[in-house]
Design an enzyme around this catalytic site. Sequence first.
Site, PDB file in Angstrom:
ATOM      1  N   LYS A 177       0.831  -1.207   0.000  1.00  0.00           N
ATOM      2  CA  LYS A 177       0.000   0.000   0.000  1.00  0.00           C
ATOM      3  C   LYS A 177       0.865   1.256   0.000  1.00  0.00           C
ATOM      4  CE  LYS A 177      -2.774   0.788   3.703  1.00  0.00           C
ATOM      5  NZ  LYS A 177      -2.456   2.086   4.340  1.00  0.00           N
ATOM      6  N   ARG A 181       2.866   5.987  -3.230  1.00  0.00           N
ATOM      7  CA  ARG A 181       4.018   6.805  -3.638  1.00  0.00           C
ATOM      8  C   ARG A 181       4.274   6.699  -5.136  1.00  0.00           C
ATOM      9  NH1 ARG A 181       4.187   5.584   1.620  1.00  0.00           N
ATOM     10  NH2 ARG A 181       5.485   6.741   3.095  1.00  0.00           N
ATOM     11  N   GLY A 210      -4.907   7.853   5.660  1.00  0.00           N
ATOM     12  CA  GLY A 210      -3.983   8.775   6.317  1.00  0.00           C
ATOM     13  C   GLY A 210      -2.785   9.069   5.432  1.00  0.00           C
ATOM     14  N   SER A 227       7.262   8.689  12.242  1.00  0.00           N
ATOM     15  CA  SER A 227       6.163   8.527  11.299  1.00  0.00           C
ATOM     16  C   SER A 227       6.666   8.727   9.875  1.00  0.00           C
ATOM     17  CB  SER A 227       5.067   9.555  11.600  1.00  0.00           C
ATOM     18  OG  SER A 227       4.255   9.757  10.460  1.00  0.00           O
ATOM     19  N   GLN A 250       4.775   8.915   7.346  1.00  0.00           N
ATOM     20  CA  GLN A 250       3.877   9.860   6.665  1.00  0.00           C
ATOM     21  C   GLN A 250       4.344  11.289   6.898  1.00  0.00           C
ATOM     22  OE1 GLN A 250      -0.127   8.922   7.891  1.00  0.00           O
ATOM     23  NE2 GLN A 250      -0.026   6.862   7.001  1.00  0.00           N
ATOM     24  N   ASP A 256       1.739  -1.435  11.780  1.00  0.00           N
ATOM     25  CA  ASP A 256       0.426  -1.871  11.272  1.00  0.00           C
ATOM     26  C   ASP A 256       0.148  -3.347  11.574  1.00  0.00           C
ATOM     27  OD1 ASP A 256       0.033   0.664  10.315  1.00  0.00           O
ATOM     28  OD2 ASP A 256       0.576   0.179   8.242  1.00  0.00           O
ATOM     29  N   ARG A 276      -6.477   1.339  17.981  1.00  0.00           N
ATOM     30  CA  ARG A 276      -6.236  -0.100  17.798  1.00  0.00           C
ATOM     31  C   ARG A 276      -5.859  -0.807  19.100  1.00  0.00           C
ATOM     32  NH1 ARG A 276      -3.370   0.239  11.765  1.00  0.00           N
ATOM     33  NH2 ARG A 276      -5.355   0.390  10.655  1.00  0.00           N
ATOM     34  N   ARG A 292      -7.650  -3.391   9.424  1.00  0.00           N
ATOM     35  CA  ARG A 292      -6.672  -4.292  10.077  1.00  0.00           C
ATOM     36  C   ARG A 292      -7.285  -4.993  11.294  1.00  0.00           C
ATOM     37  NH1 ARG A 292      -2.576  -3.699   6.639  1.00  0.00           N
ATOM     38  NH2 ARG A 292      -2.066  -1.570   6.060  1.00  0.00           N
TER      39      ARG A 292
HETATM   40  O1  LIG Z   1       3.971   6.102   5.137  1.00  0.00           O
HETATM   41  C1  LIG Z   1       3.152   5.164   5.029  1.00  0.00           C
HETATM   42  O2  LIG Z   1       2.856   4.677   3.917  1.00  0.00           O
HETATM   43  C2  LIG Z   1       2.546   4.614   6.247  1.00  0.00           C
HETATM   44  C3  LIG Z   1       3.091   4.932   7.467  1.00  0.00           C
HETATM   45  C4  LIG Z   1       2.540   4.471   8.748  1.00  0.00           C
HETATM   46  O3  LIG Z   1       1.855   5.538   9.360  1.00  0.00           O
HETATM   47  P1  LIG Z   1       2.616   6.662  10.247  1.00  0.00           P
HETATM   48  O4  LIG Z   1       3.539   7.413   9.395  1.00  0.00           O
HETATM   49  O5  LIG Z   1       1.503   7.527  10.779  1.00  0.00           O
HETATM   50  O6  LIG Z   1       3.308   5.888  11.336  1.00  0.00           O
HETATM   51  C5  LIG Z   1       1.560   3.311   8.571  1.00  0.00           C
HETATM   52  O7  LIG Z   1       0.838   3.112   9.749  1.00  0.00           O
HETATM   53  C6  LIG Z   1       0.630   3.520   7.406  1.00  0.00           C
HETATM   54  O8  LIG Z   1      -0.194   2.392   7.231  1.00  0.00           O
HETATM   55  C7  LIG Z   1       1.387   3.727   6.127  1.00  0.00           C
HETATM   56  C1  LIG Z   2      -2.708   3.207   9.320  1.00  0.00           C
HETATM   57  C2  LIG Z   2      -2.947   2.739   8.106  1.00  0.00           C
HETATM   58  O1  LIG Z   2      -3.068   3.497   6.966  1.00  0.00           O
HETATM   59  P1  LIG Z   2      -3.274   5.073   6.789  1.00  0.00           P
HETATM   60  O2  LIG Z   2      -2.496   5.766   7.877  1.00  0.00           O
HETATM   61  O3  LIG Z   2      -2.751   5.369   5.428  1.00  0.00           O
HETATM   62  O4  LIG Z   2      -4.750   5.341   6.899  1.00  0.00           O
HETATM   63  C3  LIG Z   2      -3.031   1.286   7.869  1.00  0.00           C
HETATM   64  O5  LIG Z   2      -3.169   0.898   6.696  1.00  0.00           O
HETATM   65  O6  LIG Z   2      -2.983   0.468   8.822  1.00  0.00           O
END
Ligand SMILES: O=C(O)C1=C[C@@H](OP(=O)(O)O)[C@@H](O)[C@H](O)C1
Ligand SMILES: C=C(OP(=O)(O)O)C(=O)O
EC number: 2.5.1.19
Length: 423
Positions: free
Chosen positions: A19, A24, A91, A163, A165, A310, A341, A383
């Site tokens: 994913k 990306r 997210g 993180s 993200q 995750d 979670r 999940r």
């Molecule tokens: O960068 C990513 O693709 C992700 C980073 C993680 O989140 P965080 O950056 O909030 O930890 C993960 O939990 C999410 O499912 C995907």
């Molecule tokens: C946290 C997750 O994704 P996202 O943050 O992209 O919603 C996930 O897939 O478990």
Amino acid sequence: MQIQPCGPLRGEITVPGDKSISHRAVMLGALANGTTHITGFLMGEDCLSTIDCFRKMGVEIEITDSEVIVEGVGLHGLCAPEETLYTGNSGTTTRLLCGILAGQPFTATLNGDASIQKRPMGRVIKPLREMGASIEGKNDNYCPLTLYPSELYGIEYRLPVASAQLKSAILLAGLYAEGQTTVIEPAPSRDHTERMFRALGVEVETHGSTITLEPPEDLYAVDIRVPGDISSAAFFLVAGAIVEGSELTIRNVGVNPTRTGILDVLHEMGADISISNFHDDAEPVCDLTVKHSMLRGVEIGGSIIPRLIDELPVIAVAAAYAEGETVIRDAQELKVKESNRIAAMVTELKKAGVDAEETDDGMIIRGGKRPHGAAFETYKDHRIAMSLAVLALAARSACRIDEPEVVAISYPDFFHTLERLGG
Ligand SMILES: O=C(O)C1=C[C@@H](OP(=O)(O)O)[C@@H](O)[C@H](O)C1
Ligand SMILES: C=C(OP(=O)(O)O)C(=O)O
């Protein structure tokens, strides 16, 4: 959905594309010069949200049976969207897009579903503002978010949370900034953005926990092969480990070291998992074979957490079947995912008679007593739904799961694949 306890799970499967890498690939493909062919793309709702947002900014994206084709518009080629960019449940889409939108010469608004509207966005708003971005969010922390045109400057930023993200949002804004952008991580998080940047010709250097990006003139499209998602494979690794007599192989799984905490933990728990056909492309990939074995409780905390963030819900399921106590610490981030979670897993495990306890930053599970059947809630969290489905496979009696369709966020075919293996 009713799930019966099952006999041995056997066979060979592949899991859908990663994913994180799928998101990306679309984003960087859109910003590149040239055409990107993506194979193995995850056709889950989250990644389709990303495609939808880029289409609304004028990017042509074609979905065929075998690939996703992105016609790059170049770093400065996105168009102003005519409506709010809807990021659904994702997210990753929301936070990474903030980084890209911060550098655009147009105004755009982002919003998502009820879960997204509760997830903290202040963590991206703060550094982007430091870079010069003009960004407004509800109570400065929540969606909807509106980003206005502004000049960006490179900064050095120490991440308050590990993180990927947040790291990626800052690096993406760094593409549009004057001068270098540096982020310092408290612990290593997934590095797919950095790897893909390098593949597209962007200068990114990683020294220990410090990542520095030099703003490029252009990005150059390359074809991207997305490996299977280890976060999806995790459900079958745990299922194979807990269901007596099982032996199953998952082919073509991405094993980037920033993602393999699940393998380390399952090995320590005594799981029988072997690796074959390892090869390293832009991302390392291999086949994983798991056989049933007796598990024991372990302690999980510190820098491994971002490497398995995750997978913690399904690790909690493994812990319920393991002899002894499993303690999960330093996992506060789990509270701000699609659902809380920690609360969700502890509540649902207890319904099945598992001795589980919530702590401030994780949970304690005293396993070894086979769970009984229960009616589970999914909290609209993909999940949680898949983790509880795995729990049900080795329970003493049938379990029920509300809203099983939420798995479509990351793994639309999950239940079919499970049935094909004998579940
Ligand atoms: O960068 C990513 O693709 C992700 C980073 C993680 O989140 P965080 O950056 O909030 O930890 C993960 O939990 C999410 O499912 C995907
Ligand atoms: C946290 C997750 O994704 P996202 O943050 O992209 O919603 C996930 O897939 O478990």
